[in-house]
Design a protein around this motif. Structure first.
Motif, short mmCIF file in Angstrom:
data_model
loop_
_atom_site.label_atom_id
_atom_site.label_comp_id
_atom_site.label_asym_id
_atom_site.label_seq_id
_atom_site.Cartn_x
_atom_site.Cartn_y
_atom_site.Cartn_z
N SER A 336 0.80 -1.28 0.05
CA SER A 336 -0.07 0.07 0.16
C SER A 336 0.95 1.23 0.05
O SER A 336 1.83 1.40 0.92
N ALA A 337 0.53 2.02 -1.12
CA ALA A 337 1.58 3.28 -1.43
C ALA A 337 1.06 4.31 -0.48
O ALA A 337 2.00 5.10 0.13
N ASN A 338 -0.23 4.21 -0.06
CA ASN A 338 -0.80 5.46 0.98
C ASN A 338 -1.88 4.89 1.46
O ASN A 338 -2.48 3.98 1.43
N HIS A 339 -2.35 5.98 2.18
CA HIS A 339 -3.75 5.54 2.93
C HIS A 339 -4.73 5.02 1.98
O HIS A 339 -5.57 4.20 2.65
N ASN A 340 -5.02 5.45 1.01
CA ASN A 340 -6.06 5.04 0.28
C ASN A 340 -5.92 4.00 -0.93
O ASN A 340 -6.76 3.48 -1.63
N ASP A 341 -4.69 3.53 -0.82
CA ASP A 341 -4.20 2.54 -1.88
C ASP A 341 -4.50 0.96 -1.34
O ASP A 341 -3.64 0.21 -0.66
N ILE A 342 -5.82 0.92 -1.38
CA ILE A 342 -6.21 -0.46 -0.88
C ILE A 342 -6.83 -1.27 -2.11
O ILE A 342 -7.31 -0.73 -3.18
N LEU A 343 -6.94 -2.38 -1.95
CA LEU A 343 -7.66 -3.37 -2.98
C LEU A 343 -6.92 -2.90 -4.26
O LEU A 343 -7.78 -3.02 -5.31
N ASN A 344 -5.72 -2.58 -4.38
CA ASN A 344 -5.03 -2.59 -5.61
C ASN A 344 -4.84 -3.61 -6.20
O ASN A 344 -5.27 -4.88 -5.68
N SER A 345 -4.27 -3.88 -7.47
CA SER A 345 -4.44 -4.95 -8.37
C SER A 345 -3.78 -6.30 -7.42
O SER A 345 -4.40 -7.35 -7.47
N ILE A 346 -2.60 -6.07 -7.02
CA ILE A 346 -1.91 -7.37 -6.13
C ILE A 346 -2.62 -7.45 -4.98
O ILE A 346 -2.75 -8.75 -4.50
N GLN A 347 -2.86 -6.46 -4.19
CA GLN A 347 -3.29 -6.55 -2.97
C GLN A 347 -4.92 -7.28 -2.97
O GLN A 347 -4.89 -8.07 -2.22
N ALA A 348 -5.44 -6.68 -3.55
CA ALA A 348 -6.78 -7.47 -4.07
C ALA A 348 -6.89 -8.95 -4.47
O ALA A 348 -7.60 -9.74 -3.91
N GLU A 349 -5.78 -9.00 -5.36
CA GLU A 349 -5.72 -10.50 -5.80
C GLU A 349 -5.08 -11.23 -4.64
O GLU A 349 -5.82 -12.46 -4.40
N ALA A 350 -4.47 -10.80 -3.90
CA ALA A 350 -3.85 -11.60 -2.74
C ALA A 350 -5.14 -12.09 -1.65
O ALA A 350 -5.09 -12.96 -1.19
N LEU A 351 -5.87 -11.05 -1.32
CA LEU A 351 -6.75 -11.21 -0.53
C LEU A 351 -7.86 -12.11 -0.89
O LEU A 351 -8.54 -13.02 -0.26
N ALA A 352 -8.27 -12.08 -2.30
CA ALA A 352 -9.29 -12.64 -3.13
C ALA A 352 -8.70 -14.10 -2.80
O ALA A 352 -9.47 -15.13 -2.84
N ASP A 353 -7.39 -14.37 -3.01
CA ASP A 353 -6.85 -15.65 -3.31
C ASP A 353 -7.04 -16.20 -1.60
O ASP A 353 -7.26 -17.59 -1.56
N LEU A 354 -6.76 -15.56 -0.74
CA LEU A 354 -7.02 -16.06 0.64
C LEU A 354 -8.25 -16.40 1.11
O LEU A 354 -8.61 -17.71 1.59
N LEU A 355 -9.21 -15.43 0.73
CA LEU A 355 -10.46 -15.80 0.90
C LEU A 355 -11.04 -17.11 0.30
O LEU A 355 -11.83 -17.80 0.86
N ALA A 356 -10.59 -17.10 -1.19
CA ALA A 356 -10.80 -18.30 -1.86
C ALA A 356 -10.57 -19.53 -1.17
O ALA A 356 -11.14 -20.68 -1.26
N GLN A 357 -9.18 -19.47 -0.87
CA GLN A 357 -8.69 -20.77 -0.22
C GLN A 357 -9.50 -21.12 1.07
O GLN A 357 -9.59 -22.33 1.33
N ARG A 358 -9.71 -20.09 1.98
CA ARG A 358 -10.58 -20.33 3.13
C ARG A 358 -12.00 -21.05 2.77
O ARG A 358 -12.26 -21.90 3.48
N TRP A 359 -12.42 -20.29 2.02
CA TRP A 359 -13.95 -20.94 1.45
C TRP A 359 -13.74 -22.23 0.93
O TRP A 359 -14.54 -23.06 1.40
N ARG A 360 -12.96 -22.62 0.19
CA ARG A 360 -12.67 -24.03 -0.43
C ARG A 360 -12.37 -25.07 0.70
O ARG A 360 -12.69 -25.97 0.54
N GLN A 361 -11.49 -24.59 1.64
CA GLN A 361 -11.01 -25.57 2.65
C GLN A 361 -12.46 -25.78 3.61
O GLN A 361 -12.58 -27.08 3.91
N ARG A 362 -13.32 -24.81 3.80
CA ARG A 362 -14.49 -24.99 4.63
C ARG A 362 -15.47 -25.50 3.91
O ARG A 362 -15.97 -26.32 4.51
N ALA A 363 -15.46 -25.47 2.52
CA ALA A 363 -16.68 -26.12 1.91
C ALA A 363 -16.08 -27.57 1.29
O ALA A 363 -16.68 -28.48 0.93
N GLY A 364 -15.13 -27.95 1.66
CA GLY A 364 -14.27 -29.26 1.18
C GLY A 364 -14.15 -29.39 -0.40
O GLY A 364 -14.28 -30.49 -0.82
N ARG A 365 -13.80 -28.26 -0.92
CA ARG A 365 -13.65 -28.18 -2.33
C ARG A 365 -12.44 -28.26 -2.88
O ARG A 365 -11.41 -27.66 -2.11
#
Length: 365
Positions: A336-365
């Protein structure tokens, strides 16, 4: 402090400040389908400065919508930050829609998104210089607490009581992180909803607010069977362990790093090195950043470009930090380069990756 306030008043006078009305940008509505090819849906609910829903019927529609949806679909909630609202053109809003599409792409399943909007700015100036409306920091903090303890707490209670089986991921930015914290803090240590996770991105939350809640979480974790070794921690749970709250704080952030610190005379969580559990950075070349198989302290997301490393304690390694119920991640400027630099391309992809992993583990997929 007086000099800063005086400077802001001068700037405000010279630049013709205008009041930002406390209004809703969305009428009562049903969930909206994201642009094709996404199959995810998103609803907006807005809360005023007193913590009340602008449209009380919207909360009823939200409950009906989720009650009719398949229970195995993840729910992602976002609360806007300072200088933002639920306007369709607001960058927090447009970034959230793109983020939902990214989570869907990685999870391979549609997502149910909720954008919680509130008046993140009460004064507007024509200047692009963000500190020109610094005087809003006090009343926006108070508003964020009212939003959190009011309407947002009702949303949290509804999700906890009516959808305990769901995977729910709640994300708050800046003062939206403050609203989220004040919505979830009561009962958080006793919460047994393993599918619920909370993320605060560059939050305007001080240690004085956070300490008691974190201590209660740590005490609850220390008393758990997993802590004593009676229950093993699987490799599939490695990116979460028993974490409930994740704080991502950009170390180069000035708004929280010095502005909030000066205004409230307290250290924001994320800037105390003793509290930090992880470091994060972005690598341009994924292969160069991938940890060795023997490195259990480092994980990568976003195809290896987002690197997350747990802090090691002399003589104990990184396990104690991995097992903490609160992760405080110190992000480099590349994250994050500054206070409003959130959900930028890589940060958003990383967080989306984490949520997807967590959901797949929970759903057994």
């Amino acid at each position: 402090m007086r000099r800063i306030a005086g400077l802001c008043l001068i700037v405000c006078g010279l630049s013709s400040c205008t009041s930002v009305p406390d209004v809703a940008y969305w009428p009562e509505h049903e969930a909206v389908r994201l642009d094709a090819p996404a199959r995810s849906e998103r609803m907006v609910i807005e809360i005023d400065d007193a913590g009340r829903f602008h449209w009380p019927g919207q909360f009823d529609r939200l409950q009906h919508w989720l009650a009719e949806e398949p229970a195995d679909l993840p729910v992602v909630v976002f609360i806007n930050g300072w200088h933002h609202n639920a306007s369709p053109n607001d960058s927090n809003f447009t970034d959230f829609d793109r983020f939902l599409a990214s989570v869907e792409a990685k999870a391979g399943a549609p997502v149910r998104g909720l954008y919680v909007g509130w008046r993140g700015d009460s004064i507007d100036t024509p200047l692009a210089w963000e500190p020109s409306d610094f005087l809003t920091v006090w009343d926006r903090k108070n508003a964020s607490i009212a939003v959190g303890e009011g309407g947002l707490a009702q949303v949290v209670t509804m999700l906890r009581e009516q959808h305990p089986e769901r995977a729910v991921y709640m994300i708050g930015h800046s003062f939206g992180g403050s609203a989220l914290f004040h919505a979830i803090k009561d009962g958080l240590a006793q919460e047994q909803l393993h599918g619920f996770e909370y993320f605060m991105l560059i939050p305007a939350v001080a240690e004085g607010e956070f300490d008691a809640v974190e201590q209660a979480l740590v005490a609850a974790w220390a008393a758990s069977p997993a802590f004593s070794g009676a229950v093993s921690i699987t490799a599939a749970d490695a990116l979460r362990q028993h974490r409930k709250v994740t704080v991502l704080q950009a170390q180069g952030d000035k708004a929280v790093g010095w502005g909030y610190r000066i205004a409230f005379r307290d250290t924001p969580i994320g800037f105390d090195r003793q509290r930090q559990t992880h470091r994060a950075k972005v690598c341009n070349t994924g292969d160069a950043c991938r940890p060795s198989p023997a490195d259990t302290c480092t994980a990568t997301l976003a195809d290896g470009r987002f690197v997350l490393r747990a802090v090691s304690i002399p003589g104990q390694g990184c396990v104690p930090m991995q097992q903490r119920p609160v992760w405080v991640i110190a992000g480099e400027d590349s994250v994050s380069a500054n206070h409003n630099d959130i959900l930028n391309s890589i940060q958003a992809e990383a967080l989306a990756d984490l949520l997807a992993q967590r959901w797949r583990q929970r759903a057994g997929r």
